[in-house]
Motif scaffolding. Structure first.
Motif, mmCIF file in Angstrom:
data_model
loop_
_atom_site.group_PDB
_atom_site.id
_atom_site.type_symbol
_atom_site.label_atom_id
_atom_site.label_comp_id
_atom_site.label_asym_id
_atom_site.label_seq_id
_atom_site.Cartn_x
_atom_site.Cartn_y
_atom_site.Cartn_z
ATOM 1 N N TYR A 125 -5.914 -1.484 6.820
ATOM 2 C CA TYR A 125 -4.521 -1.369 7.241
ATOM 3 C C TYR A 125 -4.154 0.037 7.695
ATOM 4 O O TYR A 125 -3.264 0.219 8.523
ATOM 5 N N PHE A 126 -4.820 1.022 7.149
ATOM 6 C CA PHE A 126 -4.561 2.417 7.504
ATOM 7 C C PHE A 126 -5.901 3.115 7.703
ATOM 8 O O PHE A 126 -6.634 3.336 6.748
ATOM 9 N N GLY A 127 -6.179 3.468 8.929
ATOM 10 C CA GLY A 127 -7.498 4.002 9.255
ATOM 11 C C GLY A 127 -7.861 5.296 8.570
ATOM 12 O O GLY A 127 -9.022 5.535 8.253
ATOM 13 N N THR A 128 -6.862 6.156 8.338
ATOM 14 C CA THR A 128 -7.139 7.436 7.702
ATOM 15 C C THR A 128 -6.142 7.677 6.578
ATOM 16 O O THR A 128 -5.081 7.042 6.504
ATOM 17 N N LYS A 129 -6.467 8.639 5.742
ATOM 18 C CA LYS A 129 -5.549 9.015 4.667
ATOM 19 C C LYS A 129 -4.222 9.488 5.244
ATOM 20 O O LYS A 129 -3.150 9.159 4.721
ATOM 21 N N ASP A 130 -4.282 10.246 6.323
ATOM 22 C CA ASP A 130 -3.045 10.736 6.923
ATOM 23 C C ASP A 130 -2.196 9.601 7.479
ATOM 24 O O ASP A 130 -0.964 9.694 7.485
ATOM 25 N N ASP A 131 -2.832 8.524 7.942
ATOM 26 C CA ASP A 131 -2.070 7.356 8.390
ATOM 27 C C ASP A 131 -1.283 6.757 7.225
ATOM 28 O O ASP A 131 -0.122 6.361 7.380
ATOM 29 N N VAL A 132 -1.920 6.682 6.056
ATOM 30 C CA VAL A 132 -1.234 6.150 4.871
ATOM 31 C C VAL A 132 -0.075 7.069 4.503
ATOM 32 O O VAL A 132 1.038 6.606 4.235
ATOM 33 N N ALA A 151 2.884 6.852 6.968
ATOM 34 C CA ALA A 151 3.646 5.611 6.769
ATOM 35 C C ALA A 151 4.437 5.664 5.469
ATOM 36 O O ALA A 151 5.560 5.140 5.386
ATOM 37 N N THR A 152 3.875 6.290 4.459
ATOM 38 C CA THR A 152 4.558 6.409 3.164
ATOM 39 C C THR A 152 5.799 7.279 3.293
ATOM 40 O O THR A 152 6.880 6.918 2.822
ATOM 41 N N ARG A 153 5.643 8.423 3.957
ATOM 42 C CA ARG A 153 6.792 9.313 4.163
ATOM 43 C C ARG A 153 7.883 8.594 4.944
ATOM 44 O O ARG A 153 9.065 8.681 4.616
ATOM 45 N N GLN A 154 7.496 7.862 5.981
ATOM 46 C CA GLN A 154 8.474 7.147 6.803
ATOM 47 C C GLN A 154 9.181 6.064 5.997
ATOM 48 O O GLN A 154 10.388 5.845 6.161
ATOM 49 N N ALA A 155 8.441 5.403 5.110
ATOM 50 C CA ALA A 155 9.048 4.354 4.286
ATOM 51 C C ALA A 155 10.077 4.939 3.322
ATOM 52 O O ALA A 155 11.168 4.382 3.139
ATOM 53 N N VAL A 156 9.754 6.073 2.718
ATOM 54 C CA VAL A 156 10.693 6.720 1.795
ATOM 55 C C VAL A 156 11.939 7.181 2.544
ATOM 56 O O VAL A 156 13.073 6.975 2.087
ATOM 57 N N ILE A 204 0.833 -1.213 0.000
ATOM 58 C CA ILE A 204 0.000 0.000 0.000
ATOM 59 C C ILE A 204 0.864 1.258 0.000
ATOM 60 O O ILE A 204 0.602 2.204 -0.759
ATOM 61 N N THR A 205 1.897 1.293 0.826
ATOM 62 C CA THR A 205 2.739 2.495 0.854
ATOM 63 C C THR A 205 3.529 2.652 -0.446
ATOM 64 O O THR A 205 3.759 3.776 -0.897
#
Length: 200
Positions: free
Chosen positions: A49-56, A59-64, A14-15
């Motif tokens: 897996y991600f309750g809100t858009k901001d959660d996604v 997590a995406t920013r952290q993954a990058v 997803i991320t």
């Protein structure tokens, strides 16, 4: 019951999809619908897996950011003995890792910039790039520590490291706007380091 590894894989799927969406269209393009479509999953599963858009987005920013840190660490460790290696060459390798010299790093730069500009413009996202300063500080510390190895005093090394990282960041921005600069990245870095690290 799904294994933890399965959950981790799905979250990464997803991320990764969110990264591609944001790289193409910025943060406004990142909706549950667009991310789900990119990941070839249902919206409901993304929401599971991600309750809100901001959660996604968080997590995406952290993954990058985590991937970038791994690339930088790898660049440093590729020197047979990083502490004994030519400090200039280690600095060059570090900076090359953060420049958008290929498609993957270009996409990651676009994603991180999207978060950065959302924060400085007071965007609507609740997942701001608060770690942008932390990433810059991390780079500055790496570069500073290498400059110190040349015999430069710590205070001067800190100032020079800040200038070098700022210049590399500016080059990264220019490369995003002008793809023709990518083949010149190494030459431009050499010119920068030759001037900043002269007589070291």
């Amino acid at each position: 019951m799904p294994r933890l590894a399965d959950h981790d894989h799905r979250r990464r799927q997803i991320t990764d999809a969110a990264r591609r969406v944001v790289a193409r269209g910025g943060l406004p393009a990142a909706t549950f619908q667009s991310i789900a479509a990119e990941a070839d999953l249902s919206v409901r599963l993304v929401q599971y897996y991600f309750g809100t858009k901001d959660d996604v987005l968080r997590a995406t920013r952290q993954a990058v950011a985590a991937d970038a840190a791994l690339h930088i660490a790898s660049a440093v460790s590729e020197a047979a003995d990083a502490d004994a290696a030519d400090p200039r060459e280690v600095i060059r390798a570090i900076l090359l890792e953060v420049l958008p010299v290929d498609a993957a790093r270009r996409d990651d730069s676009m994603v991180l910039n999207a978060f950065f500009f959302d924060e400085i413009t007071g965007g609507a996202s609740d997942a701001p790039s608060r770690d942008a300063a932390g990433a810059a500080n991390y780079l500055e510390t790496l570069v500073r520590d290498r400059i110190v190895l040349t015999g430069t005093d710590r205070r001067t090394a800190e100032i020079d490291a800040r200038l070098i990282v700022a210049a590399a960041s500016g080059l990264a921005q220019a490369m995003l706007a002008d793809r023709e600069l990518a083949p010149q990245a190494g030459e431009l870095l050499d010119r920068l380091l030759d001037r900043m690290l002269t007589h070291r």
